[in-house]
Design an enzyme around this catalytic site. Sequence first.
Site, PDB file in Angstrom:
ATOM      1  N   ASP A 226       0.839  -1.200   0.000  1.00 52.84           N
ATOM      2  CA  ASP A 226       0.000   0.000   0.000  1.00 52.84           C
ATOM      3  C   ASP A 226       0.875   1.252   0.000  1.00 52.84           C
ATOM      4  O   ASP A 226       2.050   1.223   0.368  1.00 52.84           O
ATOM      5  CB  ASP A 226      -0.947   0.012   1.195  1.00 52.84           C
ATOM      6  CG  ASP A 226      -0.217   0.124   2.530  1.00 52.84           C
ATOM      7  OD1 ASP A 226       0.840  -0.521   2.690  1.00 52.84           O
ATOM      8  OD2 ASP A 226      -0.708   0.849   3.421  1.00 52.84           O
TER       9      ASP A 226
ATOM     10  N   GLU B 185       0.031  -0.915   5.743  1.00 55.76           N
ATOM     11  CA  GLU B 185       1.145  -0.461   6.572  1.00 55.76           C
ATOM     12  C   GLU B 185       1.056   1.034   6.841  1.00 55.76           C
ATOM     13  O   GLU B 185       1.494   1.518   7.888  1.00 55.76           O
ATOM     14  CB  GLU B 185       2.477  -0.795   5.898  1.00 55.76           C
ATOM     15  CG  GLU B 185       3.707  -0.579   6.771  1.00 55.76           C
ATOM     16  CD  GLU B 185       4.242   0.850   6.753  1.00 55.76           C
ATOM     17  OE1 GLU B 185       5.041   1.197   7.648  1.00 55.76           O
ATOM     18  OE2 GLU B 185       3.864   1.620   5.836  1.00 55.76           O
TER      19      GLU B 185
END
Length: 357
Positions: free
Chosen positions: A68, A123
């Site tokens: 991400d 994250e």
Amino acid sequence: MRVREASSELLRWMLEHYSPSHQERDFSRALADRLERRGWRAHVDEMGNTVASLGDGDTCVALLGHIDTVPGDIPVRLEGTRLFGRGAVDAKGALAAFIEAAELLDDTERAGKRFLLLGCVEEEVAITRGALHAREHHRPDFVVNGEPSGAHAITLGYKGLVRLELEYRAARKHTASRNYRAPAEHLVDAWNALRRRCDERNAGCTLFEQDLPSLLSFHTGTDHDTEWATANINIRTGPTSDVDALLACLTRVPDISVKTVSRKGAVSAEGNDPLTRAFKQSIRERGARPTLRVKTGTSDWNTVADTWAVPTVAYGPGDSALDHTPDEHIELGEYEEGVAVLARVLALLPNKASTPG
């Protein structure tokens, strides 16, 4: 080790798949498919992480990255030697370098090892569900956390992070009432108590050791019978921070409710384990002097550290000053150097069969 022709094709492909937090699944599937075609065994787990392995040895080297990015798409383009795109530095650059480095090893260098690529989701947001899931389903022997350090630098530690929600709520009163104090004032008291506690502790400490509070938001309001105030606070903590004492100084303010949203301890490497030594040797072999860093942010390393408890460092090509910026890009020479350093590290790591005892 195989000879590799310089190429940014894999990284560019990754950058062209925009995958901000909570929107990673399409990219995760596409990455697993691409890795299968490159000879990895790959799948997408139930959390949406890309999980892939290369090699069949007993020594597991986890290449822990995240797929991400923060929001904000950046048109992917090459300007001279600079490749632009969201995630070029944080942290698809490291993830692509992991893949290319592992593939460079010959059979002898790979013997006894299994390289486990973990492309985790979320994250960049507080919940880090991807790493939380991964830590319960894998047990590596070494961990390289893919975060930008620079091609000739190693990150040996991250500060911890405590996220808090504070609330004061009471029956509504007229502001002209005797001894009236607004809800906001009670939260200000709590914030000031926290700041005093941190300032007292931080005296004489290095930045990495300090407790660093931030007041992120503050809201007040009323309804027909209640008045209230809420605040969101982050505290960046050091390796010896007493988080319970920090929370206690808040709860000593009367009638303040404190909710801990997340709590991650600081992490650090000892600096003389086989993984760190391999990085130092690899960088020196490239004719450079290894730089050792600690960072004031957090990473997925903070999430997995206590459970895995194995030699861990963070590494990745790119300038971390470009993280999350609208100008995010990576120098191709820096990326290529990162691949070369990583490949040598993976070759140098011992396997269980070759380790005495």
